[in-house]
Design a protein around this motif. Structure first.
Motif, PDB file in Angstrom:
ATOM      1  N   ARG A 230      -0.729  10.226 -14.400  1.00  0.00           N
ATOM      2  CA  ARG A 230       0.398  11.084 -14.063  1.00  0.00           C
ATOM      3  C   ARG A 230       0.308  11.636 -12.644  1.00  0.00           C
ATOM      4  NH1 ARG A 230       2.336  16.152 -17.914  1.00  0.00           N
ATOM      5  NH2 ARG A 230       4.533  16.144 -17.284  1.00  0.00           N
ATOM      6  N   HIS A 231      -0.900  11.939 -12.189  1.00  0.00           N
ATOM      7  CA  HIS A 231      -1.047  12.641 -10.916  1.00  0.00           C
ATOM      8  C   HIS A 231      -1.982  11.942  -9.925  1.00  0.00           C
ATOM      9  CE1 HIS A 231       1.038  16.082 -12.647  1.00  0.00           C
ATOM     10  NE2 HIS A 231       0.158  16.141 -13.648  1.00  0.00           N
ATOM     11  N   GLY A 232      -2.409  10.730 -10.225  1.00  0.00           N
ATOM     12  CA  GLY A 232      -3.417  10.092  -9.387  1.00  0.00           C
ATOM     13  C   GLY A 232      -3.019   9.958  -7.933  1.00  0.00           C
TER      14      GLY A 232
ATOM     15  N   ALA B 106      -1.769  22.636 -12.731  1.00  0.00           N
ATOM     16  CA  ALA B 106      -1.637  23.136 -14.092  1.00  0.00           C
ATOM     17  C   ALA B 106      -2.259  22.176 -15.095  1.00  0.00           C
ATOM     18  CB  ALA B 106      -0.163  23.369 -14.425  1.00  0.00           C
ATOM     19  N   ASP B 107      -1.921  20.891 -14.996  1.00  0.00           N
ATOM     20  CA  ASP B 107      -2.441  19.928 -15.967  1.00  0.00           C
ATOM     21  C   ASP B 107      -3.955  19.759 -15.835  1.00  0.00           C
ATOM     22  OD1 ASP B 107       0.056  19.470 -17.033  1.00  0.00           O
ATOM     23  OD2 ASP B 107       0.457  17.661 -15.860  1.00  0.00           O
ATOM     24  N   ALA B 108      -4.451  19.701 -14.595  1.00  0.00           N
ATOM     25  CA  ALA B 108      -5.887  19.523 -14.390  1.00  0.00           C
ATOM     26  C   ALA B 108      -6.655  20.756 -14.857  1.00  0.00           C
ATOM     27  CB  ALA B 108      -6.182  19.242 -12.920  1.00  0.00           C
ATOM     28  N   TYR B 109      -6.094  21.933 -14.616  1.00  0.00           N
ATOM     29  CA  TYR B 109      -6.768  23.157 -15.049  1.00  0.00           C
ATOM     30  C   TYR B 109      -6.925  23.194 -16.569  1.00  0.00           C
ATOM     31  CZ  TYR B 109      -7.287  27.921 -16.667  1.00  0.00           C
ATOM     32  OH  TYR B 109      -7.712  29.021 -17.364  1.00  0.00           O
ATOM     33  N   LEU B 110      -5.903  22.814 -17.298  1.00  0.00           N
ATOM     34  CA  LEU B 110      -5.981  22.856 -18.757  1.00  0.00           C
ATOM     35  C   LEU B 110      -7.035  21.882 -19.280  1.00  0.00           C
ATOM     36  CD1 LEU B 110      -2.177  23.152 -19.570  1.00  0.00           C
ATOM     37  CD2 LEU B 110      -3.891  24.973 -19.614  1.00  0.00           C
TER      38      LEU B 110
END
Length: 420
Positions: free
Chosen positions: A291-293, A381-385
């Motif tokens: 998703r974020h690479g 946000a996604d990486a932190y979770l």
């Protein structure tokens, strides 16, 4: 006859908070602990504590023998505590000023060692006094229910009531790792002393191993420190100073190929080898990469537990403590995300799902001031979770048990976000 651990008269045989704390602070069986009595034959008393308010409901171990130290153990940093706790401690502190007479209604715990024994070989307080220059120290200790994720902490005072340090005791794999990490962080943070906007951390006074435990003694906070309000606005300049250690911004790098993503993947693999929940973490890291690479973001340090109750104000500046989760090479913005998540989860008692939504809202509101565009905010946000679930797993794997508020609920939240 010497009272041994496991006997009915030794508090170390208890399964409550008093038992847990006394086992951590007095692990050597040659040390005799007696509630309501004196030293047994062949022993000499070396310390006495008031057990407040009772053995069955113990909340404080207040040192006796030096009224100023006993009072300080209850009154120091009271401004950082909630009003009800502050009021209770103020009353108890007034009693402690009267010494044993004032605290007479409470049971007395007597600590004794064999006659002729070297106290510094048997007692942590004596060992720390020697390491901190040889001035005699008295220790106070809060008592709370046994928790494998919590470290017993000794407040150290000189006889005249001057705070000398906080000794954090790592007693199992989870807490030993946390104490070691904070000691390393505080050593490194010595280089940022005086850097503009960087919060002042306490100094590490000493780190030692003792009786299978890891102990770090942290400098006392400034006496006049005051807590920040729980609804305090984010301190953006301070967050950036922490992330950059007072230096310039690093060039953004893509998530793909970063050491941060490699670390997440490695931890997820280890979690998968330990149990089926880890397989879900592996999938979550893979989804994060897909998703974020290609998104580029600035990487830097983070405090790791940036919340209002770990921050204070002093002399016009910000003070920050509890650096045990600090780490390098994370996306800038993690501390902002953590602040939002913990305010929702801890202060407002919200679910992990609601706390995750609070992260999105907070980043959308304030992330631009950290240089985060829309894509970077979603990555953070996604990486932190994912990072937070892996932290939860690391602690559980080290013996602290699962945080029921975050597992498995946080994995469910992560999977739903990636499938949306």
């Amino acid at each position: 006859m010497t009272t041994r651990v496991g006997s009915a008269t030794d508090p170390r045989s208890r399964v409550d908070g008093l038992g847990w704390v006394s086992r951590a602070v007095f692990p050597d069986e040659r040390v005799n602990l007696t509630v309501g009595g004196g030293a047994p034959p062949g022993h000499r008393a070396v310390a006495r504590y008031a057990v407040v308010p009772s053995v069955a409901r113990a909340r404080f171990l207040v040192p006796l023998g030096a009224p100023a130290a006993g009072a300080a153990s209850l009154l120091a940093y009271n401004a950082l505590r909630p009003p009800k706790v502050r009021a209770l401690r103020a009353v108890l502190g007034g009693l402690a000023r009267l010494g044993a007479v004032g605290l007479a209604p409470f049971p007395t715990l007597t600590v004794s060692v064999p006659a002729g024994a070297v106290a510094a070989e048997l007692l942590l307080t004596e060992r720390l006094a020697a390491e901190l220059g040889g001035t005699p120290l008295l220790a106070a200790c809060g008592v709370r229910p046994p928790d494998p994720n919590v470290k017993p902490t000794l407040q150290l005072f000189s006889a005249d009531g001057r705070p000398r340090g906080y000794a954090k005791i790592g007693w199992n794999d989870a807490t030993r790792a946390l104490v070691t990490a904070e000691a390393a962080a505080l050593r490194a943070l010595g280089a940022v002393a005086g850097v503009a906007d960087h919060p002042t951390p306490p100094r590490l006074l000493t780190e030692t191993t003792w009786a299978g435990q890891v102990v770090a003694v942290i400098e006392p906070l400034p006496p006049a420190v005051r807590g920040v309000p729980v609804d305090d606005a984010p301190r953006i300049a301070a967050l950036l100073a922490v992330a950059r250690r007072g230096g310039p911004a690093d060039p953004p790098r893509t998530l793909a190929g970063s050491t941060f993503l490699s670390r997440l993947a490695g931890q997820a693999d280890r979690a998968a080898a330990a149990g089926e929940s880890g397989a879900r973490a592996v999938a979550a890291v893979a989804a994060l990469a897909r998703r974020h690479g290609d998104t580029a973001v600035e990487f830097g340090h983070w405090h790791g537990d940036w919340v209002p109750w770990n921050l204070g104000q002093h002399d016009g500046g910000l003070v920050a403590w509890d650096w045990e989760h600090s780490a390098a090479d994370v996306p800038v913005g993690f501390d902002l995300a953590h602040d939002a998540f913990q305010r929702a989860l801890v202060l407002r008692g919200e679910s992990a799902a609601v706390a995750a939504s609070a992260v999105d809202t907070y980043l959308d509101r304030h992330g631009g001031r950290l240089g985060l565009g829309a894509a970077q905010r979603r990555l953070v946000a996604d990486a932190y979770l994912v990072e937070m679930w892996l932290r939860t797993w690391r602690l559980a794997d080290a013996g602290a048990g699962w945080n029921a508020a975050l597992h498995p609920a946080l994995l469910d939240v992560i999977e739903k976000r990636h499938s949306g």
